[in-house]
Design an enzyme around this catalytic site. Sequence first.
Site, PDB file in Angstrom:
ATOM      1  N   LYS A   1       0.833  -1.199   0.000  1.00 55.25           N
ATOM      2  CA  LYS A   1       0.000   0.000   0.000  1.00 55.25           C
ATOM      3  C   LYS A   1       0.866   1.248   0.000  1.00 55.25           C
ATOM      4  O   LYS A   1       1.599   1.500   0.952  1.00 55.25           O
ATOM      5  CB  LYS A   1      -0.923   0.033   1.223  1.00 55.25           C
TER       6      LYS A   1
ATOM      7  N   GLU B   1       9.885   0.573  10.836  1.00 51.82           N
ATOM      8  CA  GLU B   1      10.845   1.672  10.771  1.00 51.82           C
ATOM      9  C   GLU B   1      10.057   2.942  11.010  1.00 51.82           C
ATOM     10  O   GLU B   1       9.255   3.351  10.169  1.00 51.82           O
ATOM     11  CB  GLU B   1      11.547   1.692   9.410  1.00 51.82           C
TER      12      GLU B   1
ATOM     13  N   CYS C   1      13.993   9.951   7.280  1.00 49.68           N
ATOM     14  CA  CYS C   1      14.084   9.509   8.672  1.00 49.68           C
ATOM     15  C   CYS C   1      15.497   9.636   9.228  1.00 49.68           C
ATOM     16  O   CYS C   1      15.683   9.794  10.423  1.00 49.68           O
ATOM     17  CB  CYS C   1      13.618   8.063   8.785  1.00 49.68           C
TER      18      CYS C   1
END
Length: 458
Positions: free
Chosen positions: A164, A234, A267
């Site tokens: 997705k 994560e 990130c």
Amino acid sequence: MPEPTVPDTTDTTLIDPRTGRARGSRPAAREPQVAAAVAAARRALPEWRALTPKERSRRLHRLAALIEEHAGAYEQRERAGTGKPAHEAAGEVEQMADLFRFYAGAARAQPAPAAGALVEGHESWVRWEPLGVIGVVVPWNYPLMMAAWRCAPALAAGNTVVAKPAETTPDALELLAGHAREALGEGVLTALPGDRETGRLLVASGVDMVAFTGSATAGAEVAARAGTRRVSLELGGNSPVVVLPDAPEDTWTELAAATTYNAGQSCAVPARVITLSANYDAALAGLTAAMRERVAGRDFGPLNNADQAARYDRIVAASAAKVTATGDTAPGAGEEGGFWRPTTVLAELPDDDPAVREEVFGPLLTVQAAESVEAAVALANGVPQALAASVWTRDLPTGLALAARLDAGETWLNCHLVQTAELPHGGRGASGHGTDLSALALHEYQRPKTVTARLRPY
């Protein structure tokens, strides 16, 4: 009165982050579409997992070739959803193809414990088996690369995947799924565009594992919904950057470039610069000058969506920093309404400032001073996130010793955001758990089975 019917899908409006204007729409999948996608992956699983590593590798190489053949189309779709500059999009498409080629090779050379006569009169060995159907949920900051980080090792390990994409960036993953159908087979990799509800339905469906990349809040929800099934999470970072007085001359330009890559929406991006008091003033001056050289619209793209822009603005407005330095924006013609944000440096701020404690996810750096190296390490390790970090010093032994003391899954010395398929990446603490990249990631999507055979006469 009859119960109101619930639509099978709902349309999601797609916004161009460069302009802030609508660029189309996509249906957001609901339970019938999710169930159909998972069922197709389940049907494809026996044939895909039964392939020899050689044949699975050949098909993954074919998928990589299709990505390279249609690189221009991938770049266009990536830019439409993210607003990335052309050179960033092109580089990420190249990295995605490389990842599929890397895991095509890793599928044929994965390590396993040695077989042997470990029990008298018996021979034992370990089989690594795929988990089954993997539900993958990827974020909007790297629609292609994050999909490749998750899908490539899962496929190489013998699983099928339902992926997705983020609500705002379905375009590129849809193209990848089409090429996967051609190269790998029907149902081996399926794209499932949708919103958060689509993601919840996928996690609650019959998938055997969930691999999620996103926020800590959403990750906690995924873990709760997944129950006893395996999850790989994560969940973002808040990278400390420890800069010692003898840092290389190019430290500031290197940090500014890393901070503004993808508009800081990474990130592992540099976030918190920590210096010693002795080099604080020089560091602040050098960093401010380097950040002001980077111009939004010329050197880097916009924030991805209105919600992210509002969140970024909230964190900046809530900061108690006494020093704020900002750069410039230069959007193109017709792009004045986009989600552009200039580079920002915040200094003289408390250690519990929102810009220090939260993952900002934008072209912003905070600067803090520490009285000693011990205090600098304490500041670096003083937030819940523990994904990445860097150390800057000309003294290699000191730098390596500091890197070992930082609580992070990935650390750099005199560089930042340098990554390759061969090296693992993963978080600790609030940054989640699990391994992306490297041959180690194959075991995220496998389980070991011990087989022991009695050799004595029956």
